[in-house]
Scaffold this active site. Structure first.
Site, PDB file in Angstrom:
ATOM      1  N   ASN A  30       0.809  -1.225   0.000  1.00  0.00           N
ATOM      2  CA  ASN A  30       0.000   0.000   0.000  1.00  0.00           C
ATOM      3  C   ASN A  30       0.841   1.273   0.000  1.00  0.00           C
ATOM      4  O   ASN A  30       0.377   2.311  -0.472  1.00  0.00           O
ATOM      5  CB  ASN A  30      -0.929  -0.018   1.228  1.00  0.00           C
ATOM      6  CG  ASN A  30      -1.546   1.331   1.495  1.00  0.00           C
ATOM      7  OD1 ASN A  30      -2.482   1.748   0.810  1.00  0.00           O
ATOM      8  ND2 ASN A  30      -0.993   2.070   2.461  1.00  0.00           N
ATOM      9  N   TYR A  45       3.493   9.065 -11.448  1.00  0.00           N
ATOM     10  CA  TYR A  45       2.556   8.259 -10.633  1.00  0.00           C
ATOM     11  C   TYR A  45       1.827   7.243 -11.530  1.00  0.00           C
ATOM     12  O   TYR A  45       1.702   6.067 -11.185  1.00  0.00           O
ATOM     13  CB  TYR A  45       1.568   9.227  -9.979  1.00  0.00           C
ATOM     14  CG  TYR A  45       0.609   8.605  -9.000  1.00  0.00           C
ATOM     15  CD1 TYR A  45       1.030   8.177  -7.746  1.00  0.00           C
ATOM     16  CD2 TYR A  45      -0.744   8.481  -9.319  1.00  0.00           C
ATOM     17  CE1 TYR A  45       0.119   7.635  -6.835  1.00  0.00           C
ATOM     18  CE2 TYR A  45      -1.650   7.952  -8.418  1.00  0.00           C
ATOM     19  CZ  TYR A  45      -1.214   7.527  -7.174  1.00  0.00           C
ATOM     20  OH  TYR A  45      -2.114   6.990  -6.280  1.00  0.00           O
TER      21      TYR A  45
HETATM   22  P1  NAD Z   1      -1.055   8.529   2.359  1.00  0.00           P
HETATM   23  O1  NAD Z   1      -0.042   9.480   1.845  1.00  0.00           O
HETATM   24  O2  NAD Z   1      -2.112   9.058   3.284  1.00  0.00           O
HETATM   25  O3  NAD Z   1      -0.344   7.292   3.074  1.00  0.00           O
HETATM   26  C1  NAD Z   1       0.755   6.620   2.499  1.00  0.00           C
HETATM   27  C2  NAD Z   1       1.593   5.989   3.590  1.00  0.00           C
HETATM   28  O4  NAD Z   1       2.724   5.355   2.959  1.00  0.00           O
HETATM   29  C3  NAD Z   1       2.149   7.028   4.569  1.00  0.00           C
HETATM   30  O5  NAD Z   1       1.917   6.603   5.899  1.00  0.00           O
HETATM   31  C4  NAD Z   1       3.627   7.053   4.251  1.00  0.00           C
HETATM   32  O6  NAD Z   1       4.463   7.366   5.360  1.00  0.00           O
HETATM   33  C5  NAD Z   1       3.856   5.636   3.728  1.00  0.00           C
HETATM   34  N1  NAD Z   1       5.088   5.548   2.933  1.00  0.00           N
HETATM   35  C6  NAD Z   1       5.506   6.418   1.976  1.00  0.00           C
HETATM   36  N2  NAD Z   1       6.715   6.029   1.507  1.00  0.00           N
HETATM   37  C7  NAD Z   1       7.056   4.904   2.187  1.00  0.00           C
HETATM   38  C8  NAD Z   1       8.182   4.056   2.160  1.00  0.00           C
HETATM   39  N3  NAD Z   1       9.224   4.302   1.347  1.00  0.00           N
HETATM   40  N4  NAD Z   1       8.214   2.984   2.979  1.00  0.00           N
HETATM   41  C9  NAD Z   1       7.177   2.733   3.830  1.00  0.00           C
HETATM   42  N5  NAD Z   1       6.092   3.513   3.901  1.00  0.00           N
HETATM   43  C10 NAD Z   1       6.023   4.588   3.090  1.00  0.00           C
HETATM   44  O7  NAD Z   1      -1.712   7.856   1.076  1.00  0.00           O
HETATM   45  P2  NAD Z   1      -3.155   7.153   0.868  1.00  0.00           P
HETATM   46  O8  NAD Z   1      -4.066   8.126   0.246  1.00  0.00           O
HETATM   47  O9  NAD Z   1      -3.574   6.438   2.103  1.00  0.00           O
HETATM   48  O10 NAD Z   1      -2.766   6.091  -0.277  1.00  0.00           O
HETATM   49  C11 NAD Z   1      -2.387   4.749   0.000  1.00  0.00           C
HETATM   50  C12 NAD Z   1      -2.170   4.030  -1.324  1.00  0.00           C
HETATM   51  O11 NAD Z   1      -3.356   4.126  -2.126  1.00  0.00           O
HETATM   52  C13 NAD Z   1      -1.047   4.622  -2.173  1.00  0.00           C
HETATM   53  O12 NAD Z   1      -0.361   3.579  -2.832  1.00  0.00           O
HETATM   54  C14 NAD Z   1      -1.786   5.495  -3.166  1.00  0.00           C
HETATM   55  O13 NAD Z   1      -1.047   5.682  -4.349  1.00  0.00           O
HETATM   56  C15 NAD Z   1      -3.040   4.669  -3.405  1.00  0.00           C
HETATM   57  N6  NAD Z   1      -4.162   5.460  -3.921  1.00  0.00           N
HETATM   58  C16 NAD Z   1      -4.751   6.456  -3.187  1.00  0.00           C
HETATM   59  C17 NAD Z   1      -5.826   7.167  -3.730  1.00  0.00           C
HETATM   60  C18 NAD Z   1      -6.543   8.232  -2.962  1.00  0.00           C
HETATM   61  O14 NAD Z   1      -7.518   8.787  -3.490  1.00  0.00           O
HETATM   62  N7  NAD Z   1      -6.141   8.572  -1.753  1.00  0.00           N
HETATM   63  C19 NAD Z   1      -6.270   6.882  -5.013  1.00  0.00           C
HETATM   64  C20 NAD Z   1      -5.638   5.881  -5.736  1.00  0.00           C
HETATM   65  C21 NAD Z   1      -4.592   5.168  -5.172  1.00  0.00           C
END
Ligand code: NAD
Length: 449
Positions: free
Chosen positions: A291, A354
């Site tokens: 994730n 991305y």
């Molecule tokens: P977020 O930024 O709130 O959380 C991401 C987490 O990943 C954070 O806690 C961060 O510290 C951690 N992280 C970042 N780099 C890291 C690393 N190198 N090692 C370990 N941990 C790391 O993001 P979110 O919105 O909760 O998104 C989670 C996933 O869902 C992501 O892969 C994102 O691309 C995907 N996503 C989100 C959305 C959305 O609308 N929020 C849409 C499509 C996809």
């Protein structure tokens, strides 16, 4: 929790005002609560003549889940349907399905709020006669279109059987149940291919992941934290991973789910090995959710090497390296779910880095699926659309509001929980026949196919 606008237009004053001004009136979506009935009302199963036997065996399965199942609308003029299932698994010509399709249509005005339409069909296979291929393929466009016509939080999705999968197999029934239930609140207009699996055995629907050990990366907040909570709710022992800088919130999530916190940057060369070490004392790794992800949005013309490279390193290369290490270690029965994104399917301005990473996730998932299947596992991806998190809170207000309301049926963003439910389903024993797939959790966002 629904966004402010959705809450407003569901209140007395807001409802009137929105109606007068012709504004979108998104419904409050029903989410899963343990012990609640699978559907919001009785379920009608309609089928073409050739598929009637399959429809009967589905009806039996639904009865076992305490669902009030009907095979006809006779005497049901006042019923508000919790769901309508169209079965076209044995149909052989487009003409043969019209009666069942129109029967479904005639019930839609009586579909309850948060009701469900599920279409069960077979995927076209190599060697199908053209008429058979057309009959089977037609259900896909049909399902996506029905979804766009529904209102009141109702959704339409499809279970598409592949490789001769049986209608009463665990994965066919498990997917049907997921689509019928509140767990799929934000999954809409999707057709999920489902391969062969064992017959449905005794399933603990309350704790389907009991005894399993799951690792969730990027679990300190947002979607990752919701995944950790949902997997724990479903009975898994959870190891949460995030970067040391997020240590405090990571520890809080670990506490909440009675799990283990591991501070680890997923881009570390030995991240896969570290993940295995962290699960050894718990009995080994069963479920891995990739994730962790970052955004570094920039038009390509202005993109700096660090912006491109960091997104590829975290969102894609880390997953490849970790999977390689787990495969090399011969982890058996491993269920991998990776976070993709609708941006990786449709593309998005300012997100070339991305979108490359997320398309790459979809690509490696398809290629990893047969490799993990040799050891009894699966690899799937989930592609969220617009989810209400800190990541999307950084989008300017007007763009954010547009992204929500433009959605043809649900007219709102999803919640981290919605993504987590899809992941919990794909990690569960009943989803064993779902492999190499991408499940969109996007409220039928118009981007992509
Ligand atoms: P977020 O930024 O709130 O959380 C991401 C987490 O990943 C954070 O806690 C961060 O510290 C951690 N992280 C970042 N780099 C890291 C690393 N190198 N090692 C370990 N941990 C790391 O993001 P979110 O919105 O909760 O998104 C989670 C996933 O869902 C992501 O892969 C994102 O691309 C995907 N996503 C989100 C959305 C959305 O609308 N929020 C849409 C499509 C996809």
């Amino acid at each position: 929790m629904a966004d402010n606008y959705t809450r407003f237009v569901n209140g007395e004053l807001g409802k009137k005002l929105a109606k007068q001004l012709g504004l979108p009136r998104p419904a409050v979506l029903r989410r899963y609560t343990p012990g609640a009935p699978v559907t919001v009302g009785p379920v009608l199963i309609v089928a073409d003549d050739a598929s009637a036997a399959d429809a009967d065996s589905l009806a039996k399965a639904l009865l076992a889940w305490d669902v009030d199942v009907r095979r006809s609308t006779e005497g049901a003029a006042d019923v508000r349907w919790g769901g309508v299932v169209l079965v076209g698994t044995a149909a052989e010509s487009p003409e043969a399905v019209s009666e069942a399709v129109l029967a479904l249509g005639s019930t839609l005005r009586r579909l309850a709020g948060n009701g469900r339409v599920v279409v069960l069909s077979r995927a076209p296979e190599a060697g199908d006669a053209p008429a058979l291929a057309a009959t089977r393929a037609g259900f896909e466009g049909f399902t996506r279109s029905v979804g766009k016509e529904l209102r009141g939080g109702a959704t339409a999705n499809g279970v598409q059987l592949t490789g001769g999968a049986a209608v009463d197999s665990a994965s066919a029934l498990g997917t049907l149940r997921f689509f019928l239930s509140a767990k799929s609140a934000y999954v809409d207009g999707q057709v999920l291919p489902v391969g062969p699996s064992d017959p449905l055995d005794d399933v603990d629907w309350q704790q389907p992941l009991a005894g399993k050990v799951a690792v969730v990366t990027g679990a300190a907040r947002g979607i990752g934290a919701a995944i950790a909570r949902t997997l724990a709710r479903d009975g898994a022992k959870v190891v949460v991973v995030d970067v040391p800088a997020a240590g405090e919130s990571l520890a809080a999530v670990a506490n909440e789910v009675k799990g283990t916190a591991v501070q680890l940057d997923v881009t570390a060369a030995d991240a896969g090995t570290k993940i295995l070490e962290a699960t050894r004392h718990l009995g080994g790794l069963d479920i891995l959710v990739h994730n962790a992800g970052i955004l570094r949005d920039k038009l390509l013309a202005n993109m700096k090497p660090a912006q491109w490279d960091s997104v590829i390193a975290v969102n894609l290369a880390s997953q490849l390296r970790i999977n390689e290490q787990l495969l090399a270690a011969g982890v058996e029965g491993l269920r991998i779910v990776s976070l993709a994104s609708t941006s990786g399917i449709a593309g998005n301005k300012g997100q070339t880095n991305y979108a490359y990473s997320k398309s790459g996730v979809i690509g490696h998932t398809a290629a990893t699926a047969p490799l993990v299947a040799e050891l009894g596992g699966t690899a799937n991806a989930v592609a969220p659309g617009f989810i209400e998190t800190e990541m999307t809170r950084s989008i300017p207000f007007a763009t954010r509001e547009m992204a929500r309301r433009v959605l043809p049926s649900l007219q709102q963003g999803g919640l981290p929980l919605d993504v987590a439910e899809a992941i919990a389903f794909l990690s569960s024993p009943v989803a064993k026949g779902v492999n190499g797939q991408v499940l969109r959790v996007c409220g039928q966002s118009m981007v992509g196919k």
